[in-house]
Design an enzyme around this catalytic site. Sequence first.
Site, PDB file in Angstrom:
ATOM      1  N   ASP A  92      30.750  45.594  41.575  1.00  0.00           N
ATOM      2  CA  ASP A  92      32.189  45.478  41.081  1.00  0.00           C
ATOM      3  C   ASP A  92      32.751  44.638  39.484  1.00  0.00           C
ATOM      4  OD1 ASP A  92      35.166  46.085  40.966  1.00  0.00           O
ATOM      5  OD2 ASP A  92      35.872  45.355  42.540  1.00  0.00           O
ATOM      6  N   SER A 152      42.514  40.422  39.933  1.00  0.00           N
ATOM      7  CA  SER A 152      41.605  41.234  39.825  1.00  0.00           C
ATOM      8  C   SER A 152      41.106  41.331  38.196  1.00  0.00           C
ATOM      9  CB  SER A 152      41.386  42.348  40.805  1.00  0.00           C
ATOM     10  OG  SER A 152      41.706  42.709  41.422  1.00  0.00           O
ATOM     11  N   HIS A 158      36.756  47.834  39.005  1.00  0.00           N
ATOM     12  CA  HIS A 158      37.880  48.311  40.355  1.00  0.00           C
ATOM     13  C   HIS A 158      39.520  48.707  39.199  1.00  0.00           C
ATOM     14  CE1 HIS A 158      38.837  45.041  42.479  1.00  0.00           C
ATOM     15  NE2 HIS A 158      39.957  44.885  41.932  1.00  0.00           N
TER      16      HIS A 158
END
Length: 249
Positions: free
Chosen positions: A108, A181, A78
């Site tokens: 992911d 992230s 992402h």
Amino acid sequence: GSDSARSIRRLVIDEAKEDLSSKPDGVTIQLTPAIKRTELVQPVIKRTLPGVAEIVTPRGKGTGFVIDSRGLLLTNRHVVGRFPEVDVKFNDGRTLRAKVVGKTADLDIALLEIQNNQSKTKYSALPLCIKKTATVGEDIIVIGNPLGLQSTTTRGIISGVRNEDGSTMLQIDAPVNPGNSGGPIVNYNGEVLGIVTAKMVALGVEGIGFGISLPSALESLGIKVVTTHIQDPTKTATLAQTECGNSAI
């Protein structure tokens, strides 16, 4: 309604096809030595920071880290979105271009490769924990770029180990925020246990962080690891091994 359900289904199918077409073929990585176990944060940060980078796209920023000295990095899918290339900004000020060479929507994860490395530059790869799963209560350090604040370090423990559909997720109590992230979750040998991927936020919830275990991430991309061990300077014995299977120097 039914139209929304059909749209979501088409999106899932399209992303699955996209991931399949961008899966890396026959990628192997060489293990990097870890440091000797320490109870101090500073030596771990010193070992880890050179291999952590800010990932920049036209849509936002995240974190990634080097897993092989040839210039391969892991981050979250992402973070890169559907962009075929991203900018990689290291802590020494270098900004390099990297190609997205693999990604998987189910976990992911995205694999990046630094482009135009004509000088055969060696990048600071982080040691990877591939021979054990993180354990509850294990001390950890998280390094990333939350809210664009580069090289931010937090620490905590593994709060839980969750098995989801054959993959391992790590619940952590180290503070994480947007921009973390794709960053590494490391132990006190400086070895990557997992990749920061999400934070649960709700009314009355303090903020529970989650990461994907490193072995699950590598497996999802089909990456194989070369496990050659390093000899000591006198070449008379192999260096001591960590629980994760790395030489400790």
